[in-house]
Design a protein around this motif. Structure first.
Motif, PDB file in Angstrom:
ATOM      1  N   SER A  71       0.810  -1.208   0.000  1.00  0.00           N
ATOM      2  CA  SER A  71       0.000   0.000   0.000  1.00  0.00           C
ATOM      3  C   SER A  71       0.849   1.267   0.000  1.00  0.00           C
ATOM      4  O   SER A  71       0.573   2.206  -0.747  1.00  0.00           O
ATOM      5  CB  SER A  71      -0.934   0.006   1.218  1.00  0.00           C
ATOM      6  N   VAL A  72       1.904   1.301   0.821  1.00  0.00           N
ATOM      7  CA  VAL A  72       2.706   2.522   0.958  1.00  0.00           C
ATOM      8  C   VAL A  72       3.905   2.496   0.016  1.00  0.00           C
ATOM      9  O   VAL A  72       4.154   3.464  -0.714  1.00  0.00           O
ATOM     10  CB  VAL A  72       3.166   2.705   2.417  1.00  0.00           C
ATOM     11  N   GLY A 298       8.718   5.123   3.892  1.00  0.00           N
ATOM     12  CA  GLY A 298       7.827   5.546   2.822  1.00  0.00           C
ATOM     13  C   GLY A 298       6.596   6.249   3.350  1.00  0.00           C
ATOM     14  O   GLY A 298       6.250   6.142   4.532  1.00  0.00           O
ATOM     15  N   ALA A 299       5.936   6.993   2.449  1.00  0.00           N
ATOM     16  CA  ALA A 299       4.718   7.718   2.799  1.00  0.00           C
ATOM     17  C   ALA A 299       3.771   7.701   1.607  1.00  0.00           C
ATOM     18  O   ALA A 299       4.205   7.634   0.445  1.00  0.00           O
ATOM     19  CB  ALA A 299       5.025   9.158   3.199  1.00  0.00           C
ATOM     20  N   LYS A 300       2.484   7.747   1.907  1.00  0.00           N
ATOM     21  CA  LYS A 300       1.444   7.739   0.886  1.00  0.00           C
ATOM     22  C   LYS A 300       0.437   8.847   1.205  1.00  0.00           C
ATOM     23  O   LYS A 300      -0.086   8.933   2.308  1.00  0.00           O
ATOM     24  CB  LYS A 300       0.738   6.379   0.863  1.00  0.00           C
ATOM     25  N   TYR A 301       0.183   9.691   0.184  1.00  0.00           N
ATOM     26  CA  TYR A 301      -0.764  10.798   0.320  1.00  0.00           C
ATOM     27  C   TYR A 301      -1.885  10.592  -0.684  1.00  0.00           C
ATOM     28  O   TYR A 301      -1.639  10.427  -1.881  1.00  0.00           O
ATOM     29  CB  TYR A 301      -0.082  12.140   0.064  1.00  0.00           C
ATOM     30  N   GLU A 302      -3.108  10.617  -0.213  1.00  0.00           N
ATOM     31  CA  GLU A 302      -4.284  10.471  -1.067  1.00  0.00           C
ATOM     32  C   GLU A 302      -4.995  11.817  -1.167  1.00  0.00           C
ATOM     33  O   GLU A 302      -5.494  12.352  -0.178  1.00  0.00           O
ATOM     34  CB  GLU A 302      -5.240   9.419  -0.510  1.00  0.00           C
ATOM     35  N   PHE A 303      -5.011  12.357  -2.390  1.00  0.00           N
ATOM     36  CA  PHE A 303      -5.740  13.587  -2.655  1.00  0.00           C
ATOM     37  C   PHE A 303      -7.097  13.244  -3.263  1.00  0.00           C
ATOM     38  O   PHE A 303      -7.462  12.074  -3.367  1.00  0.00           O
ATOM     39  CB  PHE A 303      -4.916  14.492  -3.577  1.00  0.00           C
ATOM     40  N   SER A 304      -7.841  14.261  -3.677  1.00  0.00           N
ATOM     41  CA  SER A 304      -9.188  14.009  -4.178  1.00  0.00           C
ATOM     42  C   SER A 304      -9.169  13.178  -5.461  1.00  0.00           C
ATOM     43  O   SER A 304      -9.987  12.282  -5.646  1.00  0.00           O
ATOM     44  CB  SER A 304      -9.913  15.339  -4.420  1.00  0.00           C
ATOM     45  N   ARG A 305      -8.200  13.448  -6.349  1.00  0.00           N
ATOM     46  CA  ARG A 305      -8.160  12.734  -7.618  1.00  0.00           C
ATOM     47  C   ARG A 305      -6.768  12.206  -7.946  1.00  0.00           C
ATOM     48  O   ARG A 305      -6.466  11.920  -9.107  1.00  0.00           O
ATOM     49  CB  ARG A 305      -8.633  13.658  -8.748  1.00  0.00           C
ATOM     50  N   SER A 306      -5.911  12.051  -6.958  1.00  0.00           N
ATOM     51  CA  SER A 306      -4.564  11.559  -7.205  1.00  0.00           C
ATOM     52  C   SER A 306      -4.013  10.902  -5.952  1.00  0.00           C
ATOM     53  O   SER A 306      -4.504  11.123  -4.839  1.00  0.00           O
ATOM     54  CB  SER A 306      -3.642  12.690  -7.658  1.00  0.00           C
ATOM     55  N   ILE A 307      -2.974  10.092  -6.156  1.00  0.00           N
ATOM     56  CA  ILE A 307      -2.277   9.402  -5.075  1.00  0.00           C
ATOM     57  C   ILE A 307      -0.780   9.596  -5.286  1.00  0.00           C
ATOM     58  O   ILE A 307      -0.264   9.360  -6.387  1.00  0.00           O
ATOM     59  CB  ILE A 307      -2.616   7.902  -5.034  1.00  0.00           C
ATOM     60  N   PHE A 308      -0.089  10.024  -4.240  1.00  0.00           N
ATOM     61  CA  PHE A 308       1.353  10.260  -4.316  1.00  0.00           C
ATOM     62  C   PHE A 308       2.050   9.363  -3.296  1.00  0.00           C
ATOM     63  O   PHE A 308       1.674   9.328  -2.123  1.00  0.00           O
ATOM     64  CB  PHE A 308       1.678  11.724  -4.036  1.00  0.00           C
TER      65      PHE A 308
END
Length: 374
Positions: A71-72, A298-308
């Motif tokens: 996931s991350v 590691g890090a995971k950022y979920e925006f409204s229409r994207s994933i970083f």
């Protein structure tokens, strides 16, 4: 109201009021012998105590660190060069989809790849054919709600860079209320003087609502008259309110620990530490002793229409992946990786287009999509 005593033969009167109620849905077992009755009573008491704990399903040993690894982190997601994908869905239930992928400037990806997928709630069939004649297929089946069968086949033709080969994997997973048992075999055969191949068995049991323990055994017997090799590992997993920690220990000396934490509703982080002790870690199965250690953050950022996603490890490698949806049928993915130790860098850009007809969009509102056993 007073109870009425009754006489049984010449014995003392028995009071009906003090007799325990008879459960007609679960009648008492028939008496056989003292040893078997004692074992049966012990097992029944253990099962009743186990059910009263209401332990959760812990997952499997293979996915004990899935929150971090899948996931991350950027595991199996990074690529280099240019890539374009055209996906076409023909049905939602049963799920039927084909995909065409074109790539350029990549040493790992083939110039052209064709993929077809068919799935229902109990069957998944997937096949992939590359322009270099390599073929891979996967077939999963769920004959029972607790049993899942997973089969995969990979065929790689010989070339100047690789001798080629084939690999067959057969796996069975049994999911209980509070445990998971798995058995996996890779390239099993009985044609070379007995049974050869690699066999992996694992078991993960929930001990408390938050803590699970498991173990995994690996048995490998190559062909050509070589002797068998075996390895055993132990696993532990603890799940907190917003964090999960896991630890795996190899009897040969390897140690791997993972820590996952959800900072906010849209932010996740993960840390993985892999240590290999000198003279112990897989010396028999990996071809020699080695001494190394790697830590990855590691890090995971979920925006409204994207994933970083972004990660960095102790060997000087930095990577990131941005997956952004421009409009519902168009998705763009950017991947970048920089290795300071090797003084190299990789960049990748992919465009994915989902060709969905109006009839299929109407089906999404009135048909439940298939959920195949991935």
């Amino acid at each position: 109201m007073a109870s009425t005593p009754i006489l049984v033969g010449e014995k003392q009167p028995v009071d009906i009021a003090v007799l325990p109620p008879l459960d007609v849905t679960r009648p008492p077992p028939q008496k056989t012998n003292a040893v078997f009755d004692a074992l049966l009573q012990t097992y029944t008491a253990f099962q009743e105590r186990r059910e009263s704990l209401q332990l959760p399903q812990p997952g499997s040993v293979d996915n004990i660190a899935a929150e971090v690894q899948r996931s991350v982190f950027l595991t199996n997601q990074t690529f280099s060069g240019l890539r374009a994908e055209l996906n076409k869905s023909f049905s939602i239930y049963p799920l039927f989809q084909i995909s065409h992928a074109f790539s350029a400037g990549s040493q790992q990806l083939s110039p052209y790849t064709f993929l077809a997928l068919y799935g229902t709630n109990s069957i998944l069939a997937q096949a992939q054919l590359d322009s270099d004649a390599s073929f891979s297929a996967r077939f999963n089946a769920r004959p029972h709600s607790r049993l899942t069968l997973k089969h995969s086949l990979q065929i790689q033709p010989s070339s100047g860079m690789s001798p080629g080969g084939a690999q067959l994997s057969v796996e069975q997973d049994y999911v209980g209320d509070d445990f998971t048992a798995s058995l996996k075999s890779i390239n099993p055969s009985i044609l070379e003087n007995g049974l050869t191949g690699m066999f992996i068995g694992s078991y993960l049991q929930a001990v408390t609502p938050r803590f699970s323990l498991g173990m995994e055994g690996v048995y490998q017997k190559p062909g050509g008259g070589m002797g068998p090799e075996a390895a055993l590992s132990y696993a532990a997993r603890y799940k907190g309110d917003d964090w999960i920690g896991s630890l795996q220990l190899l009897t040969q000396g390897g140690l791997q620990g993972s820590y996952w934490r959800r900072l906010t509703d849209k932010v996740e982080t993960g840390v993985d530490v892999n240590l290999q002790f000198a003279g112990l870690s897989g010396a028999a199965m990996m071809g020699g002793a080695r001494k190394e250690g790697t830590a990855t953050l590691g890090a995971k950022y979920e925006f409204s229409r994207s994933i970083f996603r972004a990660q960095v490890d102790s060997q000087g490698k930095i990577g990131c992946l941005l997956d952004k949806s421009i409009v519902p049928p168009v998705r763009i993915t950017f991947a970048g990786e920089m290795d300071h130790a090797k003084n190299s860098a990789k960049l990748g850009l992919a465009v994915s287009i989902e060709a969905t007809g109006e009839e299929l969009m109407e089906q999404q509102d009135r048909i439940t999509p298939a959920s195949p056993p991935f």
